[in-house]
Scaffold this motif. Structure first.
Motif, PDB file in Angstrom:
ATOM      1  N   ALA A 297       9.355   5.255  -1.793  1.00 50.71           N
ATOM      2  CA  ALA A 297       8.396   4.407  -1.074  1.00 50.71           C
ATOM      3  C   ALA A 297       9.087   3.545  -0.018  1.00 50.71           C
ATOM      4  N   ILE A 298      10.251   3.016  -0.359  1.00 53.81           N
ATOM      5  CA  ILE A 298      10.987   2.169   0.591  1.00 53.81           C
ATOM      6  C   ILE A 298      11.376   2.975   1.829  1.00 53.81           C
ATOM      7  N   SER A 299      11.898   4.166   1.604  1.00 52.35           N
ATOM      8  CA  SER A 299      12.302   5.022   2.728  1.00 52.35           C
ATOM      9  C   SER A 299      11.102   5.423   3.576  1.00 52.35           C
ATOM     10  N   ALA A 300      10.014   5.829   2.915  1.00 47.91           N
ATOM     11  CA  ALA A 300       8.820   6.258   3.644  1.00 47.91           C
ATOM     12  C   ALA A 300       8.238   5.139   4.480  1.00 47.91           C
ATOM     13  N   SER A 301       8.381   3.904   4.033  1.00 48.44           N
ATOM     14  CA  SER A 301       7.836   2.769   4.767  1.00 48.44           C
ATOM     15  C   SER A 301       8.706   2.403   5.967  1.00 48.44           C
ATOM     16  N   CYS A 302      10.019   2.577   5.848  1.00 50.49           N
ATOM     17  CA  CYS A 302      10.937   2.102   6.888  1.00 50.49           C
ATOM     18  C   CYS A 302      11.335   3.180   7.898  1.00 50.49           C
TER      19      CYS A 302
ATOM     20  N   ILE B  80       0.837  -1.199   0.000  1.00 45.78           N
ATOM     21  CA  ILE B  80       0.000   0.000   0.000  1.00 45.78           C
ATOM     22  C   ILE B  80       0.871   1.247   0.000  1.00 45.78           C
ATOM     23  N   MET B  81       1.964   1.216   0.773  1.00 45.39           N
ATOM     24  CA  MET B  81       2.862   2.367   0.832  1.00 45.39           C
ATOM     25  C   MET B  81       3.477   2.656  -0.534  1.00 45.39           C
ATOM     26  N   ILE B  82       3.867   1.610  -1.250  1.00 48.47           N
ATOM     27  CA  ILE B  82       4.438   1.801  -2.586  1.00 48.47           C
ATOM     28  C   ILE B  82       3.420   2.479  -3.507  1.00 48.47           C
ATOM     29  N   ILE B  83       2.177   2.026  -3.439  1.00 52.22           N
ATOM     30  CA  ILE B  83       1.122   2.608  -4.291  1.00 52.22           C
ATOM     31  C   ILE B  83       0.875   4.071  -3.930  1.00 52.22           C
ATOM     32  N   LEU B  84       0.842   4.371  -2.620  1.00 52.68           N
ATOM     33  CA  LEU B  84       0.589   5.747  -2.182  1.00 52.68           C
ATOM     34  C   LEU B  84       1.716   6.698  -2.562  1.00 52.68           C
ATOM     35  N   MET B  85       2.936   6.176  -2.642  1.00 54.10           N
ATOM     36  CA  MET B  85       4.098   7.020  -2.954  1.00 54.10           C
ATOM     37  C   MET B  85       4.308   7.231  -4.452  1.00 54.10           C
ATOM     38  N   ILE B  86       3.507   6.576  -5.288  1.00 54.01           N
ATOM     39  CA  ILE B  86       3.658   6.727  -6.744  1.00 54.01           C
ATOM     40  C   ILE B  86       3.512   8.193  -7.181  1.00 54.01           C
ATOM     41  N   PRO B  87       2.487   8.940  -6.721  1.00 51.09           N
ATOM     42  CA  PRO B  87       2.396  10.357  -7.127  1.00 51.09           C
ATOM     43  C   PRO B  87       3.579  11.185  -6.636  1.00 51.09           C
ATOM     44  N   VAL B  88       4.091  10.878  -5.434  1.00 49.48           N
ATOM     45  CA  VAL B  88       5.243  11.616  -4.904  1.00 49.48           C
ATOM     46  C   VAL B  88       6.473  11.358  -5.761  1.00 49.48           C
ATOM     47  N   ALA B  89       6.685  10.090  -6.115  1.00 57.46           N
ATOM     48  CA  ALA B  89       7.825   9.745  -6.969  1.00 57.46           C
ATOM     49  C   ALA B  89       7.720  10.417  -8.328  1.00 57.46           C
ATOM     50  N   ARG B  90       6.521  10.460  -8.882  1.00 59.20           N
ATOM     51  CA  ARG B  90       6.315  11.102 -10.181  1.00 59.20           C
ATOM     52  C   ARG B  90       6.592  12.599 -10.089  1.00 59.20           C
ATOM     53  N   LEU B  91       6.226  13.198  -8.953  1.00 60.12           N
ATOM     54  CA  LEU B  91       6.453  14.632  -8.748  1.00 60.12           C
ATOM     55  C   LEU B  91       7.947  14.945  -8.667  1.00 60.12           C
ATOM     56  N   ILE B  92       8.703  14.055  -7.998  1.00 61.49           N
ATOM     57  CA  ILE B  92      10.134  14.310  -7.788  1.00 61.49           C
ATOM     58  C   ILE B  92      10.968  13.925  -9.002  1.00 61.49           C
ATOM     59  N   PHE B  93      10.708  12.735  -9.547  1.00 59.37           N
ATOM     60  CA  PHE B  93      11.555  12.201 -10.614  1.00 59.37           C
ATOM     61  C   PHE B  93      10.913  12.284 -12.006  1.00 59.37           C
ATOM     62  N   GLY B  94       9.638  12.636 -12.058  1.00 58.67           N
ATOM     63  CA  GLY B  94       8.964  12.707 -13.342  1.00 58.67           C
ATOM     64  C   GLY B  94       8.459  11.372 -13.848  1.00 58.67           C
ATOM     65  N   LYS B  95       8.649  10.310 -13.070  1.00 59.96           N
ATOM     66  CA  LYS B  95       8.140   8.992 -13.427  1.00 59.96           C
ATOM     67  C   LYS B  95       7.884   8.200 -12.154  1.00 59.96           C
ATOM     68  N   SER B  96       7.014   7.200 -12.263  1.00 58.25           N
ATOM     69  CA  SER B  96       6.598   6.440 -11.080  1.00 58.25           C
ATOM     70  C   SER B  96       7.206   5.049 -11.031  1.00 58.25           C
ATOM     71  N   TYR B  97       8.180   4.782 -11.877  1.00 61.70           N
ATOM     72  CA  TYR B  97       8.810   3.465 -11.903  1.00 61.70           C
ATOM     73  C   TYR B  97      10.328   3.651 -11.924  1.00 61.70           C
ATOM     74  N   GLY B  98      11.050   2.550 -11.715  1.00 63.91           N
ATOM     75  CA  GLY B  98      12.503   2.624 -11.684  1.00 63.91           C
ATOM     76  C   GLY B  98      13.039   2.605 -10.267  1.00 63.91           C
ATOM     77  N   THR B  99      14.334   2.432 -10.147  1.00 62.37           N
ATOM     78  CA  THR B  99      14.942   2.301  -8.820  1.00 62.37           C
ATOM     79  C   THR B  99      14.802   3.581  -7.992  1.00 62.37           C
ATOM     80  N   ASN B 100      15.084   4.734  -8.588  1.00 66.26           N
ATOM     81  CA  ASN B 100      15.012   5.996  -7.833  1.00 66.26           C
ATOM     82  C   ASN B 100      13.600   6.275  -7.344  1.00 66.26           C
ATOM     83  N   ALA B 101      12.608   6.001  -8.177  1.00 70.66           N
ATOM     84  CA  ALA B 101      11.223   6.258  -7.795  1.00 70.66           C
ATOM     85  C   ALA B 101      10.811   5.396  -6.605  1.00 70.66           C
TER      86      ALA B 101
END
Length: 236
Positions: free
Chosen positions: A110-115, A85-106
């Protein structure tokens, strides 16, 4: 072909071929990249939040009930969310920061926010182990709050903080494998895409070897460092 239809020793034997490990090599590097960067972010923010929770608690150096309650509530809410669920919720944040919602950086977001919430609670628990007598003694000689934090709380609880960080890094490793299902790459992506979906069980087994080895290495390093600190402290 089902795993049950293949002799287990044949799968194990095939999982050690050069071809398999050549395929895994880039994924291993991606997993290490995600683990190291996510762990550093978790360490920085988790330590900061854990210290803030400790000093603003009702018995802390600077009691602030409202800040402590709000921060604790947010952390508890984040910890209640499953990793997926955390990964799904962080998709818009990753897209905002990196311009995409997939890939290692994106997926590092989510990994950091969860841990981070988990490690923040570990830090708080470790810091609360310090006896009130030591803190009162430091106050009596005129130590400031910053001096108490950086010269008493953190040094005294360093072995416990390291053990907690070890547990948190292992959680990061497990989440990098899960993030592979969401386009993060790494070992999780290889295990799911080839080992599970294409029934290449030797790839799945090899992926398990890598993840198990990483966890064992992290646990050994954490135990080694914390034990050395304790031994050095006892010799002084």
């Amino acid at each position: 072909m089902s795993l049950l239809d293949t002799p287990i020793w044949e799968v194990i034997k095939a999982s050690f071929t050069l071809e398999i490990w050549q395929r895994l090599a880039p994924a291993i590097l991606e997993t290490l990249y995600m683990t190291i960067l996510s762990s550093l972010i978790m360490l920085m923010f988790g330590l900061l939040i854990g210290i803030l929770l400790t000093v603003t608690s009702p018995d802390g150096l600077i009691p602030m009930k409202m800040i402590y309650s709000i921060l604790g509530w947010v952390i508890n809410c984040l910890r209640s969310l499953p990793q997926m669920i955390m990964i799904i919720l962080m998709i818009p944040v990753a897209r905002l920061i990196f311009g995409k919602s997939y890939g290692t950086n994106a997926c590092i977001i989510a990994i950091s926010a969860s841990c981070i919430p988990m490690y923040a609670r570990m830090v708080e628990s470790s810091l609360l182990e310090i006896s009130k007598g030591k803190i009162e003694a430091a106050k009596s000689v005129g130590s400031t709050n910053a001096q108490i934090i950086f010269r008493i709380l953190l040094p005294e609880t360093l072995p416990s903080l390291i053990r907690g960080f070890t547990v948190a890094v292992i959680a990061v490793i497990s989440m990098t494998a899960l993030a592979g299902m969401f386009g993060a790459g790494g070992i999780g992506d290889i295990a799911v895409r080839f080992g599970y979906m294409r029934f290449q069980h030797e790839v799945l087994f090899a992926s398990v070897y890598v993840l198990a080895a990483l966890v064992q290495l992290v646990q050994w390093l954490g135990n080694f460092i914390s034990t050395r600190i304790l031994k050095k402290r006892n010799l002084i």
